[in-house]
Write a protein that holds these residues in place. Structure first.
Motif, PDB file in Angstrom:
ATOM      1  N   THR A  33      -4.129 -12.123  -7.665  1.00 52.26           N
ATOM      2  CA  THR A  33      -3.326 -11.650  -6.530  1.00 52.26           C
ATOM      3  C   THR A  33      -2.689 -10.326  -6.895  1.00 52.26           C
ATOM      4  O   THR A  33      -1.970 -10.226  -7.900  1.00 52.26           O
ATOM      5  CB  THR A  33      -2.255 -12.677  -6.140  1.00 52.26           C
ATOM      6  N   THR A  34      -2.974  -9.323  -6.076  1.00 54.97           N
ATOM      7  CA  THR A  34      -2.459  -7.973  -6.287  1.00 54.97           C
ATOM      8  C   THR A  34      -1.626  -7.562  -5.079  1.00 54.97           C
ATOM      9  O   THR A  34      -1.666  -8.195  -4.025  1.00 54.97           O
ATOM     10  CB  THR A  34      -3.615  -6.974  -6.479  1.00 54.97           C
ATOM     11  N   THR A  35      -0.892  -6.481  -5.255  1.00 52.66           N
ATOM     12  CA  THR A  35      -0.083  -5.916  -4.176  1.00 52.66           C
ATOM     13  C   THR A  35      -0.789  -4.684  -3.625  1.00 52.66           C
ATOM     14  O   THR A  35      -1.172  -3.783  -4.391  1.00 52.66           O
ATOM     15  CB  THR A  35       1.310  -5.528  -4.693  1.00 52.66           C
ATOM     16  N   GLY A  36      -0.974  -4.657  -2.304  1.00 51.72           N
ATOM     17  CA  GLY A  36      -1.709  -3.576  -1.674  1.00 51.72           C
ATOM     18  C   GLY A  36      -1.171  -2.206  -2.047  1.00 51.72           C
ATOM     19  O   GLY A  36       0.042  -1.969  -1.978  1.00 51.72           O
ATOM     20  N   ALA A  37      -2.074  -1.296  -2.430  1.00 54.30           N
ATOM     21  CA  ALA A  37      -1.668   0.038  -2.861  1.00 54.30           C
ATOM     22  C   ALA A  37      -0.922   0.778  -1.764  1.00 54.30           C
ATOM     23  O   ALA A  37       0.024   1.523  -2.033  1.00 54.30           O
ATOM     24  CB  ALA A  37      -2.894   0.837  -3.294  1.00 54.30           C
ATOM     25  N   ARG A  38      -1.313   0.590  -0.503  1.00 58.30           N
ATOM     26  CA  ARG A  38      -0.681   1.283   0.614  1.00 58.30           C
ATOM     27  C   ARG A  38       0.200   0.355   1.446  1.00 58.30           C
ATOM     28  O   ARG A  38       1.298   0.719   1.842  1.00 58.30           O
ATOM     29  CB  ARG A  38      -1.748   1.917   1.506  1.00 58.30           C
ATOM     30  N   SER A  39      -0.305  -0.862   1.682  1.00 58.29           N
ATOM     31  CA  SER A  39       0.404  -1.765   2.594  1.00 58.29           C
ATOM     32  C   SER A  39       1.559  -2.507   1.932  1.00 58.29           C
ATOM     33  O   SER A  39       2.507  -2.912   2.605  1.00 58.29           O
ATOM     34  CB  SER A  39      -0.576  -2.790   3.163  1.00 58.29           C
ATOM     35  N   HIS A  78      -0.016  -0.956  -8.517  1.00 57.40           N
ATOM     36  CA  HIS A  78       1.008  -1.971  -8.822  1.00 57.40           C
ATOM     37  C   HIS A  78       0.447  -2.884  -9.919  1.00 57.40           C
ATOM     38  O   HIS A  78      -0.198  -3.891  -9.618  1.00 57.40           O
ATOM     39  CB  HIS A  78       1.356  -2.793  -7.574  1.00 57.40           C
ATOM     40  N   PRO A  79       0.653  -2.545 -11.185  1.00 59.06           N
ATOM     41  CA  PRO A  79       0.002  -3.285 -12.284  1.00 59.06           C
ATOM     42  C   PRO A  79       0.553  -4.683 -12.546  1.00 59.06           C
ATOM     43  O   PRO A  79       0.006  -5.398 -13.396  1.00 59.06           O
ATOM     44  CB  PRO A  79       0.212  -2.378 -13.493  1.00 59.06           C
ATOM     45  N   ARG A  80       1.609  -5.093 -11.860  1.00 64.09           N
ATOM     46  CA  ARG A  80       2.085  -6.478 -11.998  1.00 64.09           C
ATOM     47  C   ARG A  80       1.275  -7.351 -11.038  1.00 64.09           C
ATOM     48  O   ARG A  80       1.266  -7.125  -9.826  1.00 64.09           O
ATOM     49  CB  ARG A  80       3.580  -6.554 -11.666  1.00 64.09           C
ATOM     50  N   VAL A  81       0.595  -8.349 -11.575  1.00 62.72           N
ATOM     51  CA  VAL A  81      -0.299  -9.192 -10.782  1.00 62.72           C
ATOM     52  C   VAL A  81      -0.003 -10.658 -11.051  1.00 62.72           C
ATOM     53  O   VAL A  81       0.726 -11.005 -11.993  1.00 62.72           O
ATOM     54  CB  VAL A  81      -1.779  -8.883 -11.103  1.00 62.72           C
ATOM     55  N   PHE A  88      -2.785 -23.555 -14.133  1.00 63.23           N
ATOM     56  CA  PHE A  88      -1.462 -22.953 -14.105  1.00 63.23           C
ATOM     57  C   PHE A  88      -1.536 -21.549 -13.513  1.00 63.23           C
ATOM     58  O   PHE A  88      -2.612 -20.957 -13.381  1.00 63.23           O
ATOM     59  CB  PHE A  88      -0.809 -22.931 -15.488  1.00 63.23           C
ATOM     60  N   THR A  89      -0.363 -21.044 -13.154  1.00 62.62           N
ATOM     61  CA  THR A  89      -0.219 -19.731 -12.536  1.00 62.62           C
ATOM     62  C   THR A  89       0.781 -18.933 -13.357  1.00 62.62           C
ATOM     63  O   THR A  89       1.806 -19.470 -13.781  1.00 62.62           O
ATOM     64  CB  THR A  89       0.281 -19.862 -11.090  1.00 62.62           C
ATOM     65  N   TYR A  90       0.472 -17.656 -13.583  1.00 65.58           N
ATOM     66  CA  TYR A  90       1.401 -16.831 -14.350  1.00 65.58           C
ATOM     67  C   TYR A  90       1.352 -15.383 -13.882  1.00 65.58           C
ATOM     68  O   TYR A  90       0.358 -14.936 -13.281  1.00 65.58           O
ATOM     69  CB  TYR A  90       1.098 -16.919 -15.847  1.00 65.58           C
ATOM     70  N   GLU A  91       2.427 -14.674 -14.155  1.00 63.87           N
ATOM     71  CA  GLU A  91       2.492 -13.247 -13.872  1.00 63.87           C
ATOM     72  C   GLU A  91       1.901 -12.491 -15.063  1.00 63.87           C
ATOM     73  O   GLU A  91       2.086 -12.881 -16.224  1.00 63.87           O
ATOM     74  CB  GLU A  91       3.931 -12.795 -13.639  1.00 63.87           C
ATOM     75  N   ALA A  92       1.193 -11.403 -14.761  1.00 66.09           N
ATOM     76  CA  ALA A  92       0.526 -10.653 -15.817  1.00 66.09           C
ATOM     77  C   ALA A  92       0.662  -9.157 -15.570  1.00 66.09           C
ATOM     78  O   ALA A  92       0.866  -8.700 -14.437  1.00 66.09           O
ATOM     79  CB  ALA A  92      -0.949 -11.032 -15.896  1.00 66.09           C
ATOM     80  N   ALA A  93       0.542  -8.402 -16.660  1.00 66.40           N
ATOM     81  CA  ALA A  93       0.495  -6.947 -16.594  1.00 66.40           C
ATOM     82  C   ALA A  93      -0.968  -6.522 -16.707  1.00 66.40           C
ATOM     83  O   ALA A  93      -1.698  -6.991 -17.586  1.00 66.40           O
ATOM     84  CB  ALA A  93       1.306  -6.330 -17.719  1.00 66.40           C
TER      85      ALA A  93
END
Length: 279
Positions: A33-39, A78-81, A88-93
């Motif tokens: 899961t990433t954060t949209g570069a524009r949206s 947005h390099p935080r994914v 399991f689920t985790y936050e990653a760089a």
């Protein structure tokens, strides 16, 4: 991939703790899961990955398409994914690899699966390789609804990884490839971490609250020591530069038999207890 197909894979992945059919069946897959570069909107995509010790690697091949996949543009902005494994689920760089490191890792991937070279040959762009490293301060978020279910999911993840390794050994040639070697070492480290967590946390807690489980826990402790010896033997073999795939595979088979018996016994004895305590 088309949005509808992606969503079907995502739904199946989440409904079955990471197990999917179709083109991804039997492979290593995460939901990224990433954060949209524009949206700025969150987007999830199923992505294959390669183990790499304490991190994982994803390759922005897009099947050899002329343009990078959307998720790659997003993580560059947005390099935080967020990574979902099914267990399991985790936050990653996210770090886009460059230069010699990128080329070395991509060559390793091609050695393990020539399909990556086919994708590169189809496009003029240099296919990016991205490292994803956990940034969690504490334990990841587990998918199990109960402690017992979580243990069973973790065990099944190890079973799937061993099945994948065995398939990779069957397809390997006369030389042990670098990526296959790393896949084995990553499994060893994962099992070591899991058993260390049980030895330091779950088992002592159960001894305090359920002294009647002492014989079960004594047996599990002994099995942990036996498995640790097998893991040490496997890692020693992997450390030999000239180790033959057949020799390593034999060690993996030894580990598989002992581990399956251990996991099954632990599930039979502890899963009902953990769930009853949680209820």
């Amino acid at each position: 991939m088309p949005h509808d197909f992606n969503q079907q894979v995502i739904d199946e992945f989440r409904a079955n703790a990471g197990r999917v059919g179709g083109p991804f069946e039997g492979g290593r897959l995460i939901l990224l899961t990433t954060t949209g570069a524009r949206s700025g909107t969150r987007h999830t995509a199923p992505v294959g990955y390669l183990p790499d010790g304490e991190r994982i690697l994803v390759i922005a091949s897009a099947g050899g398409a002329p343009h990078h996949p959307d998720w790659f543009h997003n993580l560059r902005a947005h390099p935080r994914v967020t990574v979902e494994t099914g267990v399991f689920t985790y936050e990653a760089a996210a770090e886009v690899l460059a230069g010699e490191e990128r080329d070395r890792v991509f060559a390793r991937a091609v050695d393990a699966d020539p399909g990556w070279a086919d994708y590169q040959a189809k496009t003029r762009r240099t296919i990016p390789v991205v490292a994803l490293t956990s940034v969690e301060a504490g334990p990841p978020r587990f998918a199990g609804a109960t402690p017992g279910q979580t243990i069973a999911l973790v065990h099944d993840a190890f079973r799937r990884e061993i099945a994948t390794l065995r398939k990779e050994f069957a397809a390997s040639g006369s030389v042990l490839g670098a990526q296959l070697r790393i896949n084995c070492l990553t499994l060893c480290q994962g099992l070591h971490n899991h058993h260390t967590g049980e030895d330091r946390g779950m088992f002592p807690a159960l001894r305090r609250h359920r002294p009647d489980l002492a014989p079960v826990l004594d047996r599990l402790d002994e099995e942990h020591r036996a498995l640790a010896a097998l893991l040490d033997a496997l890692q020693r073999v992997l450390a030999e530069p000239s180790a033959a795939p057949g020799y390593v595979r034999a060690e993996v088979e030894r580990l598989t038999g002992e581990l399956e018996a251990h996991l099954t016994y632990e599930e039979e004895q502890l899963v009902p207890v953990l769930d009853a305590m949680a209820g």
